[in-house]
Design an enzyme around this catalytic site. Structure first.
Site, PDB file in Angstrom:
ATOM      1  N   GLU A 179       0.949  -1.177  -0.031  1.00 48.80           N
ATOM      2  CA  GLU A 179       0.009  -0.175  -0.037  1.00 48.80           C
ATOM      3  C   GLU A 179       0.787   1.323   0.025  1.00 48.80           C
ATOM      4  O   GLU A 179       2.187   1.118   0.198  1.00 48.80           O
ATOM      5  CB  GLU A 179      -0.824  -0.130   1.400  1.00 48.80           C
ATOM      6  CG  GLU A 179      -1.901  -1.133   1.168  1.00 48.80           C
ATOM      7  CD  GLU A 179      -2.936  -1.031   2.089  1.00 48.80           C
ATOM      8  OE1 GLU A 179      -2.929  -0.073   2.822  1.00 48.80           O
ATOM      9  OE2 GLU A 179      -3.868  -1.777   2.168  1.00 48.80           O
ATOM     10  N   ARG A 217      -0.560   9.282   8.711  1.00 48.43           N
ATOM     11  CA  ARG A 217      -0.479   7.975   8.945  1.00 48.43           C
ATOM     12  C   ARG A 217      -0.255   7.098   7.856  1.00 48.43           C
ATOM     13  O   ARG A 217      -0.546   7.068   6.660  1.00 48.43           O
ATOM     14  CB  ARG A 217      -1.802   7.345   9.541  1.00 48.43           C
ATOM     15  CG  ARG A 217      -1.879   5.841   9.971  1.00 48.43           C
ATOM     16  CD  ARG A 217      -3.195   5.453  10.312  1.00 48.43           C
ATOM     17  NE  ARG A 217      -4.276   5.609   9.179  1.00 48.43           N
ATOM     18  CZ  ARG A 217      -4.926   4.551   8.564  1.00 48.43           C
ATOM     19  NH1 ARG A 217      -4.702   3.254   8.995  1.00 48.43           N
ATOM     20  NH2 ARG A 217      -6.040   4.860   7.773  1.00 48.43           N
ATOM     21  N   ARG A 239      -0.539   9.029   1.250  1.00 50.73           N
ATOM     22  CA  ARG A 239      -2.128   9.459   1.419  1.00 50.73           C
ATOM     23  C   ARG A 239      -2.417  10.980   1.181  1.00 50.73           C
ATOM     24  O   ARG A 239      -3.165  11.255   0.369  1.00 50.73           O
ATOM     25  CB  ARG A 239      -2.729   8.885   2.446  1.00 50.73           C
ATOM     26  CG  ARG A 239      -3.016   7.404   2.228  1.00 50.73           C
ATOM     27  CD  ARG A 239      -3.880   6.869   3.140  1.00 50.73           C
ATOM     28  NE  ARG A 239      -4.379   5.379   3.228  1.00 50.73           N
ATOM     29  CZ  ARG A 239      -5.096   4.727   3.861  1.00 50.73           C
ATOM     30  NH1 ARG A 239      -5.274   5.261   5.056  1.00 50.73           N
ATOM     31  NH2 ARG A 239      -5.325   3.447   3.881  1.00 50.73           N
ATOM     32  N   HIS A 289     -11.112  10.200   7.082  1.00 46.80           N
ATOM     33  CA  HIS A 289     -10.864   8.729   7.211  1.00 46.80           C
ATOM     34  C   HIS A 289     -10.349   8.329   8.603  1.00 46.80           C
ATOM     35  O   HIS A 289     -10.599   7.552   9.032  1.00 46.80           O
ATOM     36  CB  HIS A 289     -10.016   8.315   5.920  1.00 46.80           C
ATOM     37  CG  HIS A 289      -9.767   6.902   5.857  1.00 46.80           C
ATOM     38  ND1 HIS A 289     -10.626   5.848   5.864  1.00 46.80           N
ATOM     39  CD2 HIS A 289      -8.676   6.033   6.234  1.00 46.80           C
ATOM     40  CE1 HIS A 289     -10.274   4.565   5.857  1.00 46.80           C
ATOM     41  NE2 HIS A 289      -9.230   4.811   6.049  1.00 46.80           N
ATOM     42  N   HIS A 333      -8.960   9.933   3.126  1.00 44.99           N
ATOM     43  CA  HIS A 333      -8.705   8.937   2.208  1.00 44.99           C
ATOM     44  C   HIS A 333      -8.958   9.437   0.865  1.00 44.99           C
ATOM     45  O   HIS A 333     -10.093   9.750   0.347  1.00 44.99           O
ATOM     46  CB  HIS A 333      -9.652   7.719   2.644  1.00 44.99           C
ATOM     47  CG  HIS A 333      -9.007   6.427   1.789  1.00 44.99           C
ATOM     48  ND1 HIS A 333      -9.087   6.167   0.728  1.00 44.99           N
ATOM     49  CD2 HIS A 333      -8.525   5.300   2.672  1.00 44.99           C
ATOM     50  CE1 HIS A 333      -8.462   4.935   0.440  1.00 44.99           C
ATOM     51  NE2 HIS A 333      -8.125   4.508   1.583  1.00 44.99           N
TER      52      HIS A 333
END
Length: 521
Positions: free
Chosen positions: A115, A374, A280, A339, A234
């Protein structure tokens, strides 16, 4: 106010951290406060990606920690990153023993996805996008079978019971639409594990009840809140008009899915070397910019997955079907949605908050692991690691006692939040405290929050929401730079060197909000 005394440890929440901590505390008696039936309404159950852990021989905890620190943009506590990543493998093995059906290869190895911002494929998953739900199901089965754990479903905490800086219990209310008259439940220790703040925003992937109430109730009791300004958006929430927005898991981009717009243009390649797998915050801002420019962004899985998406990613497939989208033949429209809250109640490495006899784990906490941004799939991992840490710390402070379940009966007389006020608050946060911020918008938000709060003082749940919203907006106003998920278009540069974590009490934040309101009058 009616008071109930118990020797049990009180755990507020029913997500991954709460369940895992309750099991780790056994045989010490525990009472869990769960607004919904177990497994419903918790962010953990909605987590699609999985748990990040260095499970492959070629990977290492050190590499995982380095990626965590890099993604956190100068704000991660390196010692906490080392602690969490070193423990990751053991927790995956423990969850396996507890019955979690992680995806495995024919020879028994864990199937892992790569990811965003990970240098290695290290996200352990279940049935493609079912990690959160399946881990929760395994833990719930164990919790139901553990005699020392009592679960009060349909119940929510709205306040802490504090005497001389020591937390002795919580104030409870029924979680139904009418609510109830509050009552006090006093126990041997209190662990807050009740989720984050994503639902404070109009566009979110979080369950409906996750609206900052747990952070807010701790803040209203005087707890220090850290890194409140860092809210992760997100990039690939499905833009289909649902509230909350369904999530198109990041694992799809790990498989090779690409981001395009309604002109068919692929836009991430020009913005970052890792393109769709950039951190992100980078992808979220790119998605937001496309949306603002009227070029509707979309996630295209057709070439890399085709029909296979319908069996490999059932949650995504179900959401697409529900909205008349066939991802095998058309792209999925996406938008950046609130998110995950990197900030929260400040804790030390034993999970202790600044108030005595109060511990926090999961998204409601701010441990220093996530920094300004994060790393993907570190959220469930942090909840697991600190749930165990909190349980061990509580066990050292609380003597073992016999299991003695309590009976909680609510009476009429509560005040639920006004739905219109909640909707105004959420829209204010999305409009002014969202993906891109500036001083004008943040001050507008604070004045609006103050007005909403003044008109809705009877609902303690709403006051918890406005407390957290105030802390996010004030911390964002105070940070006059852009860093990680916090983007200021009036302060686009990042201060050089290591970032400084923010720490605020609600008293401090309210003083700043009051001054801003005075300036406008």
């Amino acid at each position: 106010m009616k008071t109930i005394e118990t020797s049990q440890v009180i755990i507020v929440g029913a997500g991954l951290g709460a369940l895992y901590a309750a099991l780790k505390l056994a045989p010490r008696p525990v009472v869990m406060i769960s607004p919904e039936r177990l497994g419903k309404g918790a962010s953990s159950a909605w987590a699609q990606g999985g748990v990040a852990a260095a499970m492959h021989m070629s990977d290492s905890a050190e590499s995982h920690a380095a990626d965590t620190i890099k993604a956190g943009d100068g704000m991660v506590d390196a010692d906490v990153a080392d602690l969490v990543t070193q423990e990751a493998r053991a927790h995956i093995l423990n969850l396996t023993e507890l019955g979690t059906p992680f995806d495995r290869t024919e020879n028994g190895d864990y199937v892992m996805s790569r990811e965003a911002a990970h240098s290695f494929a290290r996200v352990v998953r279940v049935k493609g996008d079912q990690a959160g739900a399946e881990i929760m199901a395994a833990l719930i089965e164990r919790v139901r079978a553990t005699p020392s754990i009592q679960v009060l479903e349909g119940t929510m905490a709205i306040d802490l019971d504090v005497t001389d800086g020591r937390v002795g219990g919580v104030v409870l209310q029924s979680a139904d639409d009418a609510r109830s008259a509050p009552l006090i439940l006093r126990g041997s220790a209190v662990l807050l594990a009740g989720g984050g703040s994503g639902g404070l925003y109009a566009l979110t992937t979080n369950p409906p009840r996750i609206r900052g109430q747990v952070i807010g109730l701790a803040a209203r009791a005087g707890a220090v809140i850290a890194d409140a300004e860092f809210v992760q958006f997100h990039p690939t929430a499905m833009d289909v008009g649902e509230d909350p927005a369904p999530l198109a898991t990041e694992a799809l981009r790990g498989e090779g899915a690409i981001l395009t717009n309604n002109r068919g243009e692929r836009f991430m390649q020009a913005l970052h070397p890792d393109a769709e797998l950039a951190p992100r915050d980078v992808v979220a801002r790119a998605i937001f910019a496309q949306s603002q420019a009227g070029r509707r962004p979309m996630l295209d899985t057709r070439e890399v997955l085709g029909e296979a998406i319908k069996t490999q990613y059932p949650a995504v497939a179900e959401a697409c079907a529900r909205n008349g989208i066939d991802p095998a033949i058309e792209p999925i429209p996406v938008a950046a949605a609130a998110h995950y809250h990197m900030g929260g109640i400040a804790t030390d490495t034993e999970g202790r908050a600044s108030l005595d006899n109060l511990w926090v784990c999961g998204e409601a906490s701010s441990t220093g692991l996530h920094g300004a941004n994060r790393l993907a799939s570190n959220g469930l991992l942090e909840a697991l690691v600190f749930a165990r840490i909190c349980a061990q710390s509580i066990a050292k402070s609380v003597p073992e006692t016999a299991v003695s379940p309590i009976d909680v009966t609510f009476e009429d007389g509560g005040t639920p939040p006004d739905p219109d006020a909640v909707a105004q608050l959420r829209q204010t946060m999305t409009t002014h405290v969202g993906v891109v911020r500036n001083a004008t918008g943040l001050k507008t938000a604070l004045r609006t929050i103050a007005a909403l709060e003044a008109a809705n003082t009877a609902s303690v749940s709403f006051l918890n929401m406005t407390a957290t919203a105030t802390l996010i907006a004030v911390a964002a106003l105070n940070r006059e730079e852009s860093r990680g998920a916090h983007c200021r278009d009036d302060f686009p540069n990042t201060f050089q060197g290591q970032g400084q974590r923010s720490r605020l009490t609600l008293k401090d934040a309210l003083a700043i909000r009051s001054q801003i309101c005075k300036e406008a009058s």
